[in-house]
Write a protein that holds these residues in place. Structure first.
Motif, PDB file in Angstrom:
ATOM      1  N   THR A  38      13.290   1.903 -10.817  1.00 29.34           N
ATOM      2  CA  THR A  38      11.935   1.740 -10.310  1.00 29.34           C
ATOM      3  C   THR A  38      11.451   0.347 -10.654  1.00 29.34           C
ATOM      4  O   THR A  38      11.365  -0.025 -11.817  1.00 29.34           O
ATOM      5  N   PRO A  39      11.115  -0.475  -9.662  1.00 35.12           N
ATOM      6  CA  PRO A  39      10.678  -1.835  -9.955  1.00 35.12           C
ATOM      7  C   PRO A  39       9.268  -1.845 -10.500  1.00 35.12           C
ATOM      8  O   PRO A  39       8.516  -0.900 -10.358  1.00 35.12           O
ATOM      9  N   SER A  40       8.894  -2.970 -11.093  1.00 31.63           N
ATOM     10  CA  SER A  40       7.561  -3.101 -11.657  1.00 31.63           C
ATOM     11  C   SER A  40       6.621  -3.709 -10.625  1.00 31.63           C
ATOM     12  O   SER A  40       7.019  -4.543  -9.820  1.00 31.63           O
ATOM     13  N   ALA A  41       5.368  -3.295 -10.684  1.00 36.14           N
ATOM     14  CA  ALA A  41       4.376  -3.849  -9.772  1.00 36.14           C
ATOM     15  C   ALA A  41       4.035  -5.268 -10.204  1.00 36.14           C
ATOM     16  O   ALA A  41       4.043  -5.601 -11.380  1.00 36.14           O
ATOM     17  N   SER A  42       3.718  -6.095  -9.196  1.00 39.20           N
ATOM     18  CA  SER A  42       3.323  -7.463  -9.497  1.00 39.20           C
ATOM     19  C   SER A  42       1.852  -7.500  -9.853  1.00 39.20           C
ATOM     20  O   SER A  42       1.061  -6.708  -9.363  1.00 39.20           O
ATOM     21  N   TYR A  51       0.904  -9.068  -4.037  1.00 39.03           N
ATOM     22  CA  TYR A  51       2.352  -9.218  -3.915  1.00 39.03           C
ATOM     23  C   TYR A  51       2.738 -10.393  -3.012  1.00 39.03           C
ATOM     24  O   TYR A  51       3.693 -10.335  -2.244  1.00 39.03           O
ATOM     25  N   LYS A  54       6.350 -11.700  -3.084  1.00 38.00           N
ATOM     26  CA  LYS A  54       7.457 -10.854  -2.621  1.00 38.00           C
ATOM     27  C   LYS A  54       7.575 -10.888  -1.106  1.00 38.00           C
ATOM     28  O   LYS A  54       6.588 -11.083  -0.384  1.00 38.00           O
ATOM     29  N   GLU A  58      10.890  -6.546   0.189  1.00 39.54           N
ATOM     30  CA  GLU A  58      10.760  -6.231  -1.235  1.00 39.54           C
ATOM     31  C   GLU A  58       9.523  -5.376  -1.496  1.00 39.54           C
ATOM     32  O   GLU A  58       9.547  -4.465  -2.332  1.00 39.54           O
ATOM     33  N   LEU A  62       9.449  -1.648  -3.076  1.00 38.16           N
ATOM     34  CA  LEU A  62       8.591  -1.397  -4.230  1.00 38.16           C
ATOM     35  C   LEU A  62       7.698  -0.186  -3.973  1.00 38.16           C
ATOM     36  O   LEU A  62       7.586   0.722  -4.810  1.00 38.16           O
ATOM     37  N   GLU A  65       9.656   3.123  -3.934  1.00 39.05           N
ATOM     38  CA  GLU A  65      10.062   3.565  -5.264  1.00 39.05           C
ATOM     39  C   GLU A  65       8.890   4.121  -6.064  1.00 39.05           C
ATOM     40  O   GLU A  65       9.020   5.143  -6.744  1.00 39.05           O
ATOM     41  N   TYR A  66       7.745   3.464  -5.983  1.00 39.58           N
ATOM     42  CA  TYR A  66       6.579   3.986  -6.692  1.00 39.58           C
ATOM     43  C   TYR A  66       6.161   5.342  -6.131  1.00 39.58           C
ATOM     44  O   TYR A  66       5.764   6.245  -6.870  1.00 39.58           O
TER      45      TYR A  66
END
Length: 256
Positions: A38-42, A51, A54, A58, A62, A65-66
């Protein structure tokens, strides 16, 4: 054929109408450089667009995944398949999925799916629509099974068909790999929440649009697709409930 076998076909009809159209037969792939984690939020500075660092692909990854990994969420939507409008309302808690599928001429089916078992409850219209037997056989089926919870092992083909719509828990299952064709659009509002749009070619000749939360976690708030078989799915009520109650044993009937 047993009554249980007759009932099983209901799930195939309803789930296929919703899931196959929405999924478009494709399997999503992560954008280049994507990760299975799970990627991290910007974080974004005040006055800058969310974002901005990105690419659209991307951002879509993101958001998917969230949304996929949210412990709890709800989804509601409609899909048109072969001229029939089907609506769904689902809740997802951890690995459980529960909700309602309704269609014009297809009646109503309630489901509660877990990794081990799938429960389904069909109304009389759903049973009559799916079962192709004689009128007398249909009415017998309605008498025995209408508006009653049935329980099937999750590994059974009937259970898999009924629970197929639960794949909406993962937005990535609804799109093909369009990472090279996603463009960022303007701002919008979804159920009062600020959002921004991503657009890309749809799976059935139309245009798909993702609405991504512009504040807080970058959840996918809504996805629409135009074309001959349009659909719309809205995600909401993230992280508000921790579990879903399965039907009690006393509510479940055994049919042979």
């Amino acid at each position: 054929m047993s009554t249980r076998s007759h009932v099983g076909s209901i799930g195939v009809c309803l789930a296929a109408a919703v899931a196959l159209t929405a999924c478009g037969g494709g399997t999503a792939k992560p954008a280049a450089g994507g990760s299975s984690r799970t990627p991290s939020a910007s974080t974004t500075a005040a006055g800058t667009e969310p974002y901005a660092d990105k690419t659209p692909a991307e951002i879509q990854l993101l958001a998917s995944e969230y949304t996929r990994t949210a412990t709890f969420k709800k989804a509601r939507g409609t899909v048109t398949s072969e001229g029939t409008i089907v609506s769904v309302e689902l809740s997802f808690a951890n690995v459980d999925c529960a909700g309602t599928i309704k269609g014009e001429g297809l009646g109503r089916t309630d489901i509660h799916a877990t990794p081990k078992v799938v429960y389904a409850k069909h109304d009389a219209d759903a049973l009559r629509a799916a079962f192709k037997g004689t009128k007398a056989e249909k009415e017998l089926l309605v008498e025995r099974a209408a508006d009653r919870w049935l329980k099937v092992d999750a590994t059974h083909s009937e259970a898999k068909a009924t629970a197929y719509v639960c794949q909406l828990s993962n937005p990535a299952t609804m799109v093909e790999d369009n990472s090279l064709h996603i463009t960022r659009g303007g701002s919008a509002t979804v159920d009062g929440q600020p959002a921004f749009m991503l657009t890309y070619p749809g799976s059935n000749g139309g245009t798909a649009t993702d609405y991504i939360a512009a504040q807080g976690r970058p959840y996918l708030l809504k996805r629409t697709e135009t074309g001959p078989e349009p659909y719309e799915v809205t995600y909401y009520d993230f992280e508000t409930v921790t579990q879903l109650r399965a039907p009690a044993d006393s509510e479940v009937v055994a049919l042979e």
